[in-house]
Enzyme design. Sequence first.
Site, short mmCIF file in Angstrom:
data_model
loop_
_atom_site.label_atom_id
_atom_site.label_comp_id
_atom_site.label_asym_id
_atom_site.label_seq_id
_atom_site.Cartn_x
_atom_site.Cartn_y
_atom_site.Cartn_z
N LYS A 175 0.84 -1.20 0.00
CA LYS A 175 0.00 0.00 0.00
C LYS A 175 0.87 1.24 0.00
O LYS A 175 0.63 2.19 -0.76
CB LYS A 175 -0.93 0.00 1.22
CG LYS A 175 -2.11 -0.95 1.07
CD LYS A 175 -2.87 -1.15 2.37
CE LYS A 175 -3.91 -2.25 2.17
NZ LYS A 175 -4.51 -2.74 3.41
N GLN B 27 -5.11 -1.45 9.60
CA GLN B 27 -5.01 -2.80 9.02
C GLN B 27 -5.65 -3.83 9.96
O GLN B 27 -5.31 -3.89 11.14
CB GLN B 27 -3.51 -3.12 8.78
CG GLN B 27 -3.27 -4.44 8.10
CD GLN B 27 -3.77 -4.48 6.66
OE1 GLN B 27 -3.56 -3.56 5.89
NE2 GLN B 27 -4.44 -5.56 6.30
N ASP C 59 -11.56 2.90 3.77
CA ASP C 59 -11.90 1.47 3.70
C ASP C 59 -13.41 1.27 3.65
O ASP C 59 -13.88 0.18 3.32
CB ASP C 59 -11.36 0.76 4.95
CG ASP C 59 -10.21 -0.18 4.63
OD1 ASP C 59 -10.00 -0.48 3.44
OD2 ASP C 59 -9.53 -0.61 5.58
#
Length: 298
Positions: free
Chosen positions: A55, A99, A122
């Site tokens: 990422k 995460q 997200d």
Amino acid sequence: MGEAAIIDGKAFAENLRARVAEVAAGFLEKANRKAGLAVVLVGEDPASQVYVRNKGKQTVACGMESFEHKLPVDTSEADLLAVVEQLNNDPAVDGILVQLPLPGHMDEAKVIATINPDKDVDGFHVVNVGRLATGLPGFVPCTPLGCVMLLKDKLGSLSGLDAVVIGRSNIVGKPMAQLLLAESCTVTVAHSRTKDLPEAVRRADIVIAAVGRPEMVKGEWLKPGATVIDVGINRVPGAEEGKTRLVGDVDFASASEVAGAITPVPGGVGPMTIAVLLRNTIVAAHRNMGLEIDESVL
Ligand code: NAD
């Protein structure tokens, strides 16, 4: 039915990243700073470390700023929440990603609820889940949004098509179903308690497999010509002793004999997730600064 067309997610993701990079360059000119994505990783899970590294690399390659916060596995929940709050208040940070999975002593729902929904790239915050369900602009989870992009690229309008989504997780299955409904598909959500899964799959023009069971969906279940999107990523023993290989939730060999089009694993849905994350981040950057953005080019 002959061999299915292969849906090349890797190439699509590359193109999407190039479009994001162009928009990011425009943002830099208008805002006098780069758009920024903060990624928070707690602990040293090897798979998560690889994701976070990728990422970071791809964020920078798109001309955006990457902020990585690596916290030890024994970090308290309160300390993690303080980091999230600090990122919420940092004007250089447009998108925040924590995460998952988090270590067992942390409440994931509470951590996600602490992220400012307008930086929640997200799309996991309940505010964004609600926005998706009610058709308001917000942020949509990256993997299912990537699947819809691949479908629309292949099929054009999805209106009126029968879709089956296998799996009902908050990360993939449920938002996938909402997105397909928004595209005017007739959506069936199948899961571990579904009585006759092959029968549900047989009716579908679009099959989304997000189960986590290697090669579960067989070619003989499919309606001839169906479009098959395989979200599964499963590591299984390889042909050589001690080696492993990746397979999806769909039995590619038999499915590609019957389907009209199918995503491979790897190289299908997988590469889309980070590309869509970068797309969501550049959208967040514009929205949060009140700058115009033509989302249709993304
Ligand atoms: P999950 O474990 O949270 O959910 C799996 C779902 O499958 C559940 O809703 C369950 O009801 C359903 N299920 C289980 N057994 C079933 C059965 N026998 N028949 C029908 N349904 C069944 O998983 P997830 O997070 O949604 O991920 C699913 C798969 O997608 C995994 O392989 C994961 O690795 C992969 N994944 C890939 C990406 C990506 O490509 N970037 C992102 C997220 C997840």
